[in-house]
Design a protein around this motif. Structure first.
Motif, short mmCIF file in Angstrom:
data_model
loop_
_atom_site.label_atom_id
_atom_site.label_comp_id
_atom_site.label_asym_id
_atom_site.label_seq_id
_atom_site.Cartn_x
_atom_site.Cartn_y
_atom_site.Cartn_z
N ILE A 295 0.93 -1.50 -0.06
CA ILE A 295 -0.04 -0.02 0.18
C ILE A 295 0.83 1.16 0.08
O ILE A 295 0.70 2.30 -0.50
N GLY A 296 1.93 1.34 0.50
CA GLY A 296 2.89 2.36 0.87
C GLY A 296 3.07 2.94 2.04
O GLY A 296 1.49 3.24 2.78
N PRO A 297 4.17 3.52 2.50
CA PRO A 297 3.96 4.05 3.95
C PRO A 297 3.43 5.15 4.25
O PRO A 297 3.00 5.65 5.43
N ASP A 298 3.11 5.90 3.27
CA ASP A 298 2.46 7.37 3.38
C ASP A 298 0.81 7.14 3.55
O ASP A 298 0.17 8.21 3.78
N ASP A 299 0.28 6.07 3.15
CA ASP A 299 -1.25 5.95 3.33
C ASP A 299 -1.55 5.88 4.86
O ASP A 299 -1.02 5.52 5.51
N PRO A 300 -2.60 6.81 5.10
CA PRO A 300 -3.28 6.75 6.65
C PRO A 300 -3.68 5.41 7.09
O PRO A 300 -3.63 5.39 8.37
N ARG A 301 -4.17 4.40 6.40
CA ARG A 301 -4.50 3.16 6.86
C ARG A 301 -3.25 2.27 7.06
O ARG A 301 -3.43 1.79 8.15
N VAL A 302 -2.07 2.63 6.53
CA VAL A 302 -0.96 1.96 6.79
C VAL A 302 -0.52 2.69 8.35
O VAL A 302 0.03 1.83 9.43
N THR A 303 -0.46 4.12 8.46
CA THR A 303 -0.17 4.78 9.65
C THR A 303 -1.19 4.08 10.82
O THR A 303 -0.62 3.86 12.06
N ALA A 304 -2.32 4.15 10.66
CA ALA A 304 -3.13 3.61 11.73
C ALA A 304 -3.00 2.21 12.03
O ALA A 304 -2.91 1.75 13.37
N ALA A 305 -2.74 1.09 11.15
CA ALA A 305 -2.40 -0.16 11.48
C ALA A 305 -1.05 -0.28 12.09
O ALA A 305 -0.99 -1.18 12.90
N ARG A 306 0.09 0.64 11.56
CA ARG A 306 1.20 0.18 12.59
C ARG A 306 0.79 0.81 13.99
O ARG A 306 1.73 0.02 15.00
N THR A 307 0.23 1.63 14.37
CA THR A 307 -0.05 1.93 15.79
C THR A 307 -0.92 0.88 16.35
O THR A 307 -0.64 0.39 17.65
N ALA A 308 -1.89 0.24 15.83
CA ALA A 308 -2.46 -0.86 16.18
C ALA A 308 -1.65 -1.97 16.40
O ALA A 308 -1.78 -2.69 17.46
N LEU A 309 -0.76 -2.14 15.41
CA LEU A 309 0.12 -3.44 15.71
C LEU A 309 0.86 -3.07 17.15
O LEU A 309 1.41 -4.21 17.53
#
Length: 314
Positions: A295-309
């Motif tokens: 998806i790419g590191p700048d996608d907000p869904r990735v940012t949110a999922a990193r926090t959840a992880l």
């Protein structure tokens, strides 16, 4: 439509550079400039015309998408601003307006949660920009970054159109020593040779580990390779029957992402991390990180999922 948001960039990135170069060469031969002049700078788009009006055009110029509705008051503030800036930027991007009431499928597949919402499509790859009626200064900053990304990553330059004299086009991206290898990867994808594409991307990364196009292409080609030959019904049944089976959840997450269900894939693997331990937990974590690359590191869904992880791990 699964490729609209997540998978089209593998092939489209290489094609976009080639088309952009062809457009520049043809314009130079005719004494003109390439870019958005072949069509309107602001236009309405629906589900039926999305591929032609947005995906194909995004290989030549960044396409900004404004998701709006008639009942949305902030949309009435943002929409005219975007239309004015599209004229002012004179072909460095074009604006596609999507009425969410009439195009629910696009609304859902882009993962829009509230409107107004603004995305961009560059070389077939969707990039979330912002939500809400942002101030003009912020909107300009985002658009400037978009134009720069389009040039640096894909070699796409939205050139001035019509009477837009004095609006400079971004400088042409120089050729890189990896263009031939990346072209070989795109050719392998065209031929359905996913193994060949994977090898070609790895060849680039062996010399240039940070190459963004090769990293994205490898992650997506490997995903396609994994889901190739899967029986979706069987995989989903196995995941539903065994919520604690990390391998079953990993396979289902791959299918989720390949189908464009980004948040479902991320959520599934985060739950797997919570429910498992040891090697199973680590396998789910590693696969989630691999899907982030798709998806790419700048996608907000990735940012949110990193926090959840992080919360699930610690």
């Amino acid at each position: 439509m699964s490729g609209v948001v997540d998978l089209a960039a593998v092939k489209a990135a290489g094609e976009a550079k080639q088309k952009a170069e062809q457009a520049r060469a043809e314009a130079a031969r005719q004494g003109g400039v390439p870019g958005a002049g072949a069509g309107p700078l602001v236009f309405d788009v629906d589900e039926a015309g999305f591929e032609l009006d947005v995906l194909q055009r995004s290989a030549e110029v960044p396409v900004v998408i404004d998701f709006w509705a008639d009942w949305c008051e902030p949309c009435k503030q943002l929409g005219p601003l975007l239309e004015r800036l599209a004229q002012e930027y004179a072909g460095r991007f074009v604006l596609a307006k999507v009425d969410v009431e009439a195009n629910q499928l696009l609304f859902q597949q882009f993962g829009v949660q509230s409107i107004p919402a603004v995305f961009a499509v560059v070389a077939g790859q969707a990039l979330p920009l912002f939500q809400g009626a942002a101030p003009e200064a912020q909107v300009r900053q985002v658009l400037d970054q978009l134009v720069a990304v389009a040039e640096q990553r894909f070699g796409i330059v939205g050139a001035p159109a019509g009477e837009g004299e004095g609006v400079p086009a971004a400088p042409q991206a120089p050729a890189t020593p990896y263009d031939s290898a990346l072209g070989a990867a795109h050719d392998a994808l065209d031929a359905g040779d996913l193994g060949g594409a994977v090898r070609a991307y790895k060849n680039v990364l062996s010399d240039d580990p940070g190459n963004p196009e090769a990293k994205l292409g490898l992650a997506q080609a490997e995903l396609l390779q994994r889901v190739q030959g899967m029986d979706p019904q069987q995989v989903r049944k196995a995941a539903a029957d065994a919520p604690g089976d990390a391998r079953a959840q990993i396979a289902a997450a791959d299918l989720d992402l390949a189908g464009g269900h980004v948040q479902d894939a991320f959520g599934r693997l985060i739950e797997a991390v919570k429910r498992t331990a040891g090697e199973d937990r680590d396998a789910a974590r590693v696969r989630l990180l691999e899907l982030f690359e798709v998806i790419g590191p700048d996608d907000p869904r990735v940012t949110a999922a990193r926090t959840a992880l992080s919360r699930a791990l610690f």
